[in-house]
Motif scaffolding. Sequence first.
Motif, PDB file in Angstrom:
ATOM      1  N   ASN A   1       0.856  -1.180   0.000  1.00  0.00           N
ATOM      2  CA  ASN A   1       0.000   0.000   0.000  1.00  0.00           C
ATOM      3  C   ASN A   1       0.894   1.234   0.000  1.00  0.00           C
ATOM      4  OD1 ASN A   1      -1.816   2.063   0.440  1.00  0.00           O
ATOM      5  ND2 ASN A   1      -2.929   1.020   2.079  1.00  0.00           N
ATOM      6  N   PRO A   2       1.003   1.924  -1.138  1.00  0.00           N
ATOM      7  CA  PRO A   2       1.915   3.083  -1.197  1.00  0.00           C
ATOM      8  C   PRO A   2       1.520   4.191  -0.233  1.00  0.00           C
ATOM      9  CG  PRO A   2       0.542   2.961  -3.157  1.00  0.00           C
ATOM     10  CD  PRO A   2       0.333   1.678  -2.434  1.00  0.00           C
ATOM     11  N   SER A   3       0.213   4.285   0.083  1.00  0.00           N
ATOM     12  CA  SER A   3      -0.220   5.334   1.014  1.00  0.00           C
ATOM     13  C   SER A   3       0.190   5.021   2.436  1.00  0.00           C
ATOM     14  CB  SER A   3      -1.746   5.511   0.950  1.00  0.00           C
ATOM     15  OG  SER A   3      -2.146   5.902  -0.340  1.00  0.00           O
ATOM     16  N   ALA A   4       0.429   3.741   2.740  1.00  0.00           N
ATOM     17  CA  ALA A   4       0.854   3.380   4.093  1.00  0.00           C
ATOM     18  C   ALA A   4       2.220   3.967   4.403  1.00  0.00           C
ATOM     19  CB  ALA A   4       0.878   1.860   4.236  1.00  0.00           C
ATOM     20  N   ARG A   5       3.132   3.908   3.405  1.00  0.00           N
ATOM     21  CA  ARG A   5       4.458   4.500   3.620  1.00  0.00           C
ATOM     22  C   ARG A   5       4.347   6.002   3.829  1.00  0.00           C
ATOM     23  NH1 ARG A   5       9.629   4.623  -0.580  1.00  0.00           N
ATOM     24  NH2 ARG A   5      10.755   6.275   0.532  1.00  0.00           N
ATOM     25  N   GLU A   6       3.518   6.654   3.007  1.00  0.00           N
ATOM     26  CA  GLU A   6       3.355   8.100   3.145  1.00  0.00           C
ATOM     27  C   GLU A   6       2.771   8.450   4.515  1.00  0.00           C
ATOM     28  OE1 GLU A   6       0.907  11.772   0.981  1.00  0.00           O
ATOM     29  OE2 GLU A   6       0.949   9.787   0.067  1.00  0.00           O
ATOM     30  N   PHE A   7       1.774   7.675   4.942  1.00  0.00           N
ATOM     31  CA  PHE A   7       1.186   7.905   6.263  1.00  0.00           C
ATOM     32  C   PHE A   7       2.246   7.742   7.360  1.00  0.00           C
ATOM     33  CE2 PHE A   7      -0.496   5.573   9.975  1.00  0.00           C
ATOM     34  CZ  PHE A   7      -1.216   6.593  10.578  1.00  0.00           C
ATOM     35  N   TRP A   8       3.055   6.704   7.223  1.00  0.00           N
ATOM     36  CA  TRP A   8       4.065   6.407   8.236  1.00  0.00           C
ATOM     37  C   TRP A   8       5.070   7.547   8.350  1.00  0.00           C
ATOM     38  CZ3 TRP A   8       3.278   1.743  10.695  1.00  0.00           C
ATOM     39  CH2 TRP A   8       4.199   1.406  11.692  1.00  0.00           C
ATOM     40  N   GLU A   9       5.564   7.990   7.219  1.00  0.00           N
ATOM     41  CA  GLU A   9       6.567   9.049   7.238  1.00  0.00           C
ATOM     42  C   GLU A   9       5.978  10.370   7.730  1.00  0.00           C
ATOM     43  OE1 GLU A   9       9.604   7.565   3.704  1.00  0.00           O
ATOM     44  OE2 GLU A   9       8.150   9.154   3.280  1.00  0.00           O
ATOM     45  N   THR A  10       4.719  10.629   7.345  1.00  0.00           N
ATOM     46  CA  THR A  10       4.093  11.887   7.762  1.00  0.00           C
ATOM     47  C   THR A  10       3.772  11.869   9.245  1.00  0.00           C
ATOM     48  OG1 THR A  10       3.117  12.118   5.567  1.00  0.00           O
ATOM     49  CG2 THR A  10       2.167  13.447   7.329  1.00  0.00           C
ATOM     50  N   GLU A  11       3.272  10.747   9.723  1.00  0.00           N
ATOM     51  CA  GLU A  11       2.831  10.669  11.111  1.00  0.00           C
ATOM     52  C   GLU A  11       4.016  10.646  12.081  1.00  0.00           C
ATOM     53  OE1 GLU A  11       0.450  10.726  14.309  1.00  0.00           O
ATOM     54  OE2 GLU A  11      -0.168  11.009  12.213  1.00  0.00           O
ATOM     55  N   PHE A  12       5.075   9.907  11.718  1.00  0.00           N
ATOM     56  CA  PHE A  12       6.198   9.741  12.641  1.00  0.00           C
ATOM     57  C   PHE A  12       7.376  10.656  12.304  1.00  0.00           C
ATOM     58  CE2 PHE A  12       3.981   5.610  12.791  1.00  0.00           C
ATOM     59  CZ  PHE A  12       3.626   5.617  14.133  1.00  0.00           C
ATOM     60  N   GLN A  13       7.187  11.539  11.288  1.00  0.00           N
ATOM     61  CA  GLN A  13       8.209  12.529  10.940  1.00  0.00           C
ATOM     62  C   GLN A  13       9.569  11.888  10.715  1.00  0.00           C
ATOM     63  OE1 GLN A  13       7.476  16.273  10.905  1.00  0.00           O
ATOM     64  NE2 GLN A  13       5.603  15.084  10.490  1.00  0.00           N
ATOM     65  N   CYS A  14       9.577  10.866   9.827  1.00  0.00           N
ATOM     66  CA  CYS A  14      10.825  10.163   9.518  1.00  0.00           C
ATOM     67  C   CYS A  14      10.780   9.736   8.058  1.00  0.00           C
ATOM     68  CB  CYS A  14      11.023   8.969  10.430  1.00  0.00           C
ATOM     69  SG  CYS A  14       9.692   7.726  10.314  1.00  0.00           S
ATOM     70  N   SER A  15      11.903   9.240   7.552  1.00  0.00           N
ATOM     71  CA  SER A  15      11.996   8.806   6.162  1.00  0.00           C
ATOM     72  C   SER A  15      12.575   7.410   6.102  1.00  0.00           C
ATOM     73  CB  SER A  15      12.875   9.756   5.345  1.00  0.00           C
ATOM     74  OG  SER A  15      12.323  11.052   5.325  1.00  0.00           O
ATOM     75  N   PHE A  16      12.126   6.639   5.089  1.00  0.00           N
ATOM     76  CA  PHE A  16      12.664   5.306   4.859  1.00  0.00           C
ATOM     77  C   PHE A  16      13.787   5.392   3.833  1.00  0.00           C
ATOM     78  CE2 PHE A  16       8.432   4.090   6.434  1.00  0.00           C
ATOM     79  CZ  PHE A  16       8.784   3.104   7.347  1.00  0.00           C
ATOM     80  N   ASN A  17      14.886   4.727   4.087  1.00  0.00           N
ATOM     81  CA  ASN A  17      15.986   4.652   3.141  1.00  0.00           C
ATOM     82  C   ASN A  17      15.786   3.437   2.269  1.00  0.00           C
ATOM     83  OD1 ASN A  17      17.266   6.917   4.263  1.00  0.00           O
ATOM     84  ND2 ASN A  17      18.206   5.655   5.874  1.00  0.00           N
ATOM     85  N   THR A  18      14.905   3.556   1.305  1.00  0.00           N
ATOM     86  CA  THR A  18      14.580   2.444   0.418  1.00  0.00           C
ATOM     87  C   THR A  18      14.194   2.989  -0.933  1.00  0.00           C
ATOM     88  OG1 THR A  18      13.082   0.579   0.052  1.00  0.00           O
ATOM     89  CG2 THR A  18      12.198   2.466   1.261  1.00  0.00           C
ATOM     90  N   SER A  19      14.345   2.137  -1.931  1.00  0.00           N
ATOM     91  CA  SER A  19      14.017   2.540  -3.304  1.00  0.00           C
ATOM     92  C   SER A  19      12.581   2.232  -3.670  1.00  0.00           C
ATOM     93  CB  SER A  19      14.965   1.838  -4.282  1.00  0.00           C
ATOM     94  OG  SER A  19      14.812   0.422  -4.160  1.00  0.00           O
ATOM     95  N   VAL A  20      11.846   1.668  -2.741  1.00  0.00           N
ATOM     96  CA  VAL A  20      10.446   1.352  -3.033  1.00  0.00           C
ATOM     97  C   VAL A  20       9.695   2.656  -3.291  1.00  0.00           C
ATOM     98  CG1 VAL A  20       8.324   0.346  -2.136  1.00  0.00           C
ATOM     99  CG2 VAL A  20      10.529  -0.715  -1.643  1.00  0.00           C
ATOM    100  N   PRO A  21       8.985   2.790  -4.416  1.00  0.00           N
ATOM    101  CA  PRO A  21       8.337   4.066  -4.735  1.00  0.00           C
ATOM    102  C   PRO A  21       7.267   4.417  -3.719  1.00  0.00           C
ATOM    103  CG  PRO A  21       7.553   2.328  -6.192  1.00  0.00           C
ATOM    104  CD  PRO A  21       8.689   1.743  -5.406  1.00  0.00           C
ATOM    105  N   VAL A  22       7.125   5.722  -3.531  1.00  0.00           N
ATOM    106  CA  VAL A  22       6.135   6.202  -2.578  1.00  0.00           C
ATOM    107  C   VAL A  22       4.755   6.291  -3.188  1.00  0.00           C
ATOM    108  CG1 VAL A  22       6.330   8.656  -3.039  1.00  0.00           C
ATOM    109  CG2 VAL A  22       5.858   7.867  -0.706  1.00  0.00           C
ATOM    110  N   GLY A  23       4.659   5.995  -4.455  1.00  0.00           N
ATOM    111  CA  GLY A  23       3.326   5.933  -5.077  1.00  0.00           C
ATOM    112  C   GLY A  23       2.907   7.246  -5.668  1.00  0.00           C
ATOM    113  N   SER A  24       1.707   7.687  -5.326  1.00  0.00           N
ATOM    114  CA  SER A  24       1.117   8.857  -5.975  1.00  0.00           C
ATOM    115  C   SER A  24       1.481  10.153  -5.301  1.00  0.00           C
ATOM    116  CB  SER A  24      -0.407   8.718  -5.995  1.00  0.00           C
ATOM    117  OG  SER A  24      -0.901   8.650  -4.676  1.00  0.00           O
ATOM    118  N   MET A  25       2.341  10.113  -4.325  1.00  0.00           N
ATOM    119  CA  MET A  25       2.704  11.342  -3.621  1.00  0.00           C
ATOM    120  C   MET A  25       3.416  12.298  -4.560  1.00  0.00           C
ATOM    121  SD  MET A  25       4.743  11.669  -0.045  1.00  0.00           S
ATOM    122  CE  MET A  25       4.945  13.263   0.760  1.00  0.00           C
ATOM    123  N   ALA A  26       2.976  13.548  -4.607  1.00  0.00           N
ATOM    124  CA  ALA A  26       3.533  14.513  -5.558  1.00  0.00           C
ATOM    125  C   ALA A  26       4.947  14.922  -5.173  1.00  0.00           C
ATOM    126  CB  ALA A  26       2.626  15.737  -5.624  1.00  0.00           C
TER     127      ALA A  26
END
Length: 885
Positions: A347-372
């Motif tokens: 679920n690409p939105s799950a990563r976006e939610f995670w990073e937004t909610e916990f104010q952190c970033s993942f060091n991975t090449s997995v695309p974030v999806g539809s995030m502009a």
Amino acid sequence: MLVFHVLALLLSLLWPTCTSSEADCQHLQDLDSAVVHKDGQVILAAMFPIHSKGVEQELNFMSTPDKRKCRGLNLRALRWSQAMIFFIDEINRNPLLLPNITLGYRIYDTCWTVALSARTALSVVSQPLKRNSTGACSSPGIPLVIGDSGSSLSIAVSRLLNLFKVPLISYFASCACLSDKKQHPYFFRTIPSDTYQASAMARLVKHFDWTWVGTFGADDAYGRTGIDMFTAEVTHLGACVAFRVIIPKVPTQQQIQDIVKMIRDSSARVLVTFATEEDMEPVLEEVVRQNVTGRLWVASEAWVTSTLISNKYPFLSGTMGFAIRRAEIPGLKDFLHSLQPFTEPYNPSAREFWETEFQCSFNTSVPVGSMADQVQYNRTCTGKERIQDTETIYNDVSQLRVTYNLHKAVYAAAHALHNLVMCQKQESSTEKQLCPDIYSLQPWQVIKYLKEVNFTNMFGDTVNFDKYGDPAGSYDIVNWQKGPGGRPMQFATVGRFDSSLPAKQQLILYQDDIMWPGGSKELPVSVCSASCQPGYRKAPRKGEPICCYDCVPCAEGSISNGIGAKLCCDPPELIFWCCRKVHNQPECTLCPEDLWSNPQRDSCVDKQIEFLSYTEGFGMALAATSILGVAATVTVAVIFIRHRDTPLVRANNSELSFLLLISLSLCFLCALTFLGQPSRWACPLRRTAFGLTFALCLSCLLSKTLVVLMAFRATLPGNNAARWFRPPQQRFGVFLCSAIQCAVCVAWLTTSPPYPVKNTWLYRDRIILECHLGSVALFCCVLGYIGCMAAFCFILAFLARKLPDNFNEAKFITFSMLIFCAVWIAYIPAYVSSPGKFTVAVEIFAILASSFGVLLCIFAPKCYIIIFMPEKNTKKYLMSQKGGR
């Protein structure tokens, strides 16, 4: 842009290529890679505005369009999408529902834009082609779509899916326009139509006597249609709309300022809105900036339970609105907490939610999806952060309303598919073809079963669709109340609306539980003009709505006391059957015929009863005059009795004289019967007494006149006519003339006697008690007989006035009859023109005047001679006068 999307995709749909290799069957690719999907034997598509805004892209028809890009993660819609997965997993685990069938799903992000919703619809009907068991290219069937969240989005999606006969079940599109089966034949929904909400809102406004309200609507089908229906309903109930504002989808700062200025300048204190939280937020921000307070917001279901707005704008405490029914769904909260950024299905939105909610970033090449725009935070996400340690809209399950509608939609789809699977195949091959094959299902085959869905869910609610594809209208009435100790705003349920109940029980309100703006318990007032005080009515102002008026006093004979019809109820919570006052009467109420308005014009009192009474001055004067006449008559009689042996008394027929005096006394006494309150016995008495006494009086005068004439003729040689007018004949003549009048009176009393009536038509403010004549013809006979006797007597007396005789009575009778006739001739116009009790006074005056005329003309000269000139009351004087003649 939407037209470009549609044209490009339709062209690709009309000319797909399919060769012998399976790779060639992959020609049609999914337009959106950022889709949460899971395979199954039957796949359900769902649309959610997981992001609130889309990013514009350039379409040049020379290169493949880019994948969609969106911004503004919508945590509420993210929760809906996760709930969809939870419900499908529940169904797959249920051995009684769709046994041996696994449901899959494809969840799309529509980004709350019409263009991307239409693009999603085309993606659904153009799934990647694969080779099936027969070697032909085909697409995995998606028999129906669940979505979209907004009315405008659902309208666009429905029109596209109609082309392919794909049914659409919406969980949040409430626009009444979607009930039009000609335009949306395959549209269903689990949220009530705004037709119910608009009607319920109007009835709520009317209940609280808010007659002057402002309306706000989003610039879409939901907002415009909603406020149009509300305006029609509330106008029908007698209230008025002060202003109508359409909130632009992308408003400028000047537009927002103008809207808030209208709110500030208007006298409307109640504001009704049909808009989403995204539409309302810029308006509310400007309301805070300009410090506009003291308004009550009546919210539609789209934002009445918005935690985002309620927590951000505490000044909105007291807000009311109709919320769709809520439910507590077991296990959902734990499932929401189990969301992980990289679990399958991805679920690409799950990563976006995670990073937004916990104010952190993942060091991975997995695309974030539809995030502009991917925001890079300094801290690295570990993936072990706990969602249950946060409090967000995503994991807030206290107000599961739209989620509950989504639950109904998913389970309605499952029950329709279940009924399709359970279709009993008959022996004939023709009937076998009526049951679709679940493994090669076409969308149009599901429509029949969707229309027949009817089940009771685990929460006890019945789920079905009417002929328009709508459920019954069912809402909770929600009131925003500040939590104790600075806690977040609470959504208190203070009533409900259910269109499935009888009309009188649909709207229920617990008014004592309501908290109004500012924490007040006092009902706010929202009117164009203040309520008119008792004794006044509403006068509409020219060119203004009917709710704007001036208060003018009620006319005489009408009242307004602010109390209309009372509506009583049991139990008292049923607001349309509660005993309450109906204020502000548009018209004054006429008092009943026997009542009249008091000086304050706020109540009807008994009308003043008017009749000629003994106690009032004028009545006392007439009574005194009548008694005076009786006294004068008795005095004359006493004088005549004491001098009965004198020549003057004996020469003027003393017997008739005494009988005349008795009749005159009765005439004077008869006037007294006309005084006092008319009654059943008084009315016949006064009329018959008048007729009989005057008939007796005139009979005596007529006999006296005939005696004078016969006495003169008896002096002629050879004339013996005088023997016919001796005392017995005189008495018989008086009796006969009186008996005729008596016979007429008896006939009058037995056939149609006079009776008392209340004259309410002469004066509006009082009642005249008077005597109705009964038979007018017989009354005319009584008067006519008296008139004929008076005229005949006058003629005879006039002829005998110059007969040579001392103390000739003929000339006195002539004068008396002249006065009598003059009085009664003048009486006629005076009687007709005199109002009310004065008609009785005129009649009494005529009786007294004519009686005094007879008394004075006939007896005054004789009494004068008897008392003051006794020398003329001698036989010698009488004889000397005759001799002189």
